[in-house]
Scaffold this motif. Structure first.
Motif, short mmCIF file in Angstrom:
data_model
loop_
_atom_site.label_atom_id
_atom_site.label_comp_id
_atom_site.label_asym_id
_atom_site.label_seq_id
_atom_site.Cartn_x
_atom_site.Cartn_y
_atom_site.Cartn_z
N ASP A 96 69.34 45.00 101.40
CA ASP A 96 69.82 46.31 101.84
C ASP A 96 68.92 47.43 101.33
OD1 ASP A 96 71.93 45.06 103.12
OD2 ASP A 96 73.33 45.39 101.46
N ALA A 97 68.52 47.35 100.05
CA ALA A 97 67.65 48.37 99.46
C ALA A 97 66.30 48.40 100.17
CB ALA A 97 67.46 48.11 97.97
N SER A 98 65.74 47.23 100.43
CA SER A 98 64.45 47.14 101.10
C SER A 98 64.52 47.69 102.52
CB SER A 98 63.98 45.69 101.11
OG SER A 98 62.76 45.57 101.79
N ALA A 99 65.56 47.34 103.25
CA ALA A 99 65.72 47.83 104.62
C ALA A 99 65.84 49.35 104.64
CB ALA A 99 66.93 47.19 105.27
N HIS A 100 66.59 49.90 103.69
CA HIS A 100 66.76 51.36 103.61
C HIS A 100 65.42 52.03 103.29
CE1 HIS A 100 68.98 55.08 103.11
NE2 HIS A 100 68.38 55.27 101.94
N ALA A 101 64.67 51.48 102.35
CA ALA A 101 63.38 52.05 101.98
C ALA A 101 62.41 52.01 103.16
CB ALA A 101 62.80 51.31 100.78
N LYS A 102 62.39 50.90 103.88
CA LYS A 102 61.50 50.78 105.04
C LYS A 102 61.87 51.78 106.12
CE LYS A 102 60.31 45.97 104.28
NZ LYS A 102 60.48 44.57 104.70
N ALA A 103 63.17 51.99 106.33
CA ALA A 103 63.61 52.97 107.33
C ALA A 103 63.20 54.39 106.92
CB ALA A 103 65.12 52.88 107.51
N LEU A 104 63.32 54.69 105.64
CA LEU A 104 62.91 56.01 105.16
C LEU A 104 61.41 56.22 105.33
CD1 LEU A 104 65.01 56.30 101.88
CD2 LEU A 104 65.29 57.65 103.96
N ARG A 105 60.63 55.19 105.00
CA ARG A 105 59.17 55.29 105.15
C ARG A 105 58.79 55.49 106.61
NH1 ARG A 105 59.07 50.24 101.64
NH2 ARG A 105 59.06 51.08 99.53
N ALA A 106 59.46 54.77 107.51
CA ALA A 106 59.16 54.89 108.94
C ALA A 106 59.53 56.26 109.48
CB ALA A 106 59.89 53.80 109.71
N ALA A 107 60.59 56.86 108.93
CA ALA A 107 61.05 58.17 109.40
C ALA A 107 60.23 59.32 108.84
CB ALA A 107 62.52 58.36 109.04
N ASP A 108 59.50 59.08 107.75
CA ASP A 108 58.69 60.14 107.15
C ASP A 108 57.58 60.56 108.10
OD1 ASP A 108 60.09 60.30 104.81
OD2 ASP A 108 58.67 59.14 103.61
N ALA A 109 57.38 61.86 108.19
CA ALA A 109 56.27 62.38 108.99
C ALA A 109 54.96 62.10 108.25
CB ALA A 109 56.45 63.88 109.19
N PRO A 110 53.87 61.92 108.99
CA PRO A 110 52.59 61.72 108.33
C PRO A 110 52.29 62.89 107.38
CG PRO A 110 52.39 61.29 110.67
CD PRO A 110 53.76 61.87 110.43
#
Length: 74
Positions: free
Chosen positions: A25-39
């Protein structure tokens, strides 16, 4: 022990984003946050496994030695 998700900002400023009981769950949340971050978004999203929030922040603040290069003989 819980998994903590932090944003490590400029100058090492830590912002706790979430806490999870499982790594998945922690990893999935972190990956989603990274993907949502603007360049160019400052800071990195990190997952830390620790006894408590204070221990997680302490571990995130420690300097780590670089990993050895494969094939390097000393």
């Amino acid at each position: 022990m819980p998994y903590y998700v932090y944003r490590v900002g400029t100058l090492g400023v830590l912002t706790k984003l979430a806490e999870f009981a499982s790594f998945r769950d922690a990893s999935a949340h972190a990956k989603a946050l990274r993907a949502a971050d603007a360049p160019g978004t400052p800071g990195r999203v990190k997952v830390m496994f620790a006894d408590n929030e204070l221990a997680a922040e302490d571990l995130l603040g420690q300097a780590r030695e670089p990993r050895p290069t494969i094939g390097e003989d000393d």
